[in-house]
Enzyme design. Structure first.
Site: not given
Length: 401
Positions: A370, A114, A242
């Protein structure tokens, strides 16, 4: 010397013609294309520049439509080359303008990835995948749940840009709707180093998509040796996943931290900036999960880490923080932090003079936000079956036409 009789039946067996390997020109950057035209085709190198414009500026893949190439050259191209772009299985627009494509990788019906386009005021960002799946097993990422299948080729990486740019009507250097590329899709880019760097070269080439280096961002979970190698071979922007500022917590979220703990990771990021004056900052991505890493003490730990990083680089705002509200996916045990917790976390960082942004969630209604990229169905077996059914349906429609 005795002669060996050859059975007559063998004399009638046709000898198969040697298969000529065709080079997919989408796999080559400018230097590679120049060598191909000179060494394989015996043509002037400037022909490679014409080819790049046809492919990446005009989105033409049929040699016969490349009108400034002579008939003899087109014949050689047909014999030795091809331009294969990813097949669009389907595309989905979001209500907020975000657009997601499911793209077929290869011809075996087993791999699909994707890529996502995110429009914003004055810019348009394409989130590009580098692998089919991912093997790093970050516990909060949907892609990790499908496992790792394989690396994408250069053609499959830059092909995502080609598909999106063509769909958007992007004209490099003129009508530019695609202004930024982030290597933040499926996979760990630095585990597919050569293909990713070559694809980013085409993105930044004026004969390709003409993006400034600062507008191409590579995001990594923290492969320290490859960050050092990237510093010598590219000058794109660097982002680091992170998500925690202490090793114990980060190891539970990003297992790679056991091999490359935070101190080593931060030093490699400092080397990345010190190695090139064009690079002035690293973005540290921090996904906020309710009750996991969103408490005030976590924010204070992150603020201290950013100040230490600025001191190591001897530059203010060398470390920037991008706070990402967690995007849920089926089967996850994590929850998104509340708006109050997110703002309180950001305030602690801002009060500590840490440049901090909160990423606005986009495309979550089409699973394009995300951490949500993985494919249309939940597991690899079902995803492949769905993919094959889609291709078979297209073949039936083509046959009926």
């Amino acid at each position: 010397m005795n002669e060996v009789a050859i059975p007559s039946v063998l004399l009638d067996v046709p000898v198969p013609a040697a298969t000529v390997h065709k080079q997919n020109l989408l796999d080559l950057d400018r230097e590679g294309l120049e060598h191909f035209f000179a060494d394989t085709l015996g043509e002037a190198r400037y022909r490679a520049h014409q080819m790049m414009k046809w492919i990446h500026h005009r989105y033409v893949t049929d040699f016969d439509q490349m009108t400034d190439l002579g008939k003899a050259l087109r014949a050689k191209l047909h014999q030795h080359a091809e331009v294969l772009v990813p097949n669009v299985v389907f595309d989905k627009p979001s209500t907020d303008g975000t657009h997601k494509w499911l793209l077929a990788m290869g011809t075996d019906g087993k791999n699909a990835i994707e890529t996502v386009y995110i429009p914003d005021k004055g810019r348009g960002t394409l989130c590009v995948s580098s692998q089919v799946g991912c093997g790093l097993n970050c516990t909060f990422c949907s892609t990790a749940t499908q496992g790792f299948n394989r690396n994408l080729t250069t053609a499959e990486i830059i092909g995502q840009v080609w598909v999106a740019a063509r769909h958007l009507g992007n004209v490099p250097h003129q009508q530019r709707r695609l202004t930024n590329v982030v290597m933040m899709g499926m996979g760990e880019p630095l585990m597919n180093f050569d293909n990713v760097v070559r694809a980013m070269s085409v993105m930044r080439d004026d004969l390709g998509y003409g993006l400034a280096s600062k507008r191409v961002t590579l995001s990594t979970s923290g492969l320290v040796p490859m960050i050092d190698r990237l510093a010598t071979e590219s000058d794109v922007s660097l982002a680091v996943s992170l998500h925690a500022a202490n090793d114990a917590l980060r190891e539970s979220l990003v297992p790679l931290n056991k091999k490359y703990p935070i101190a080593e990771l931060m030093e490699s990021c400092a080397r990345y900036l010190r190695g090139n004056k064009k690079r002035d900052s690293v973005t540290f991505e921090y996904t906020l999960m309710k009750g996991i890493n969103d408490q005030p003490e976590h924010a204070r730990q992150l603020a201290r880490l950013m100040r230490q990083f600025d001191n190591a680089v001897q530059s203010k705002d060398a470390g920037k923080v991008n706070l990402i509200p967690f995007n849920p996916f089926p089967g996850t045990r994590y929850e998104r932090s509340g708006e109050t917790e997110i703002r309180a976390f950001q305030k602690i960082l801002l009060d500590a003079q840490v440049l901090t942004m909160v990423r606005r969630t986009r495309g979550d209604d089409i699973d394009a936000a995300c951490g949500q990229l993985k494919g249309q169905v939940m597991d690899r077996t079902r995803r492949q079956a769905e993919f094959r059914r889609t291709l078979e349906g297209q073949a039936d429609r083509d046959a009926a036409a």
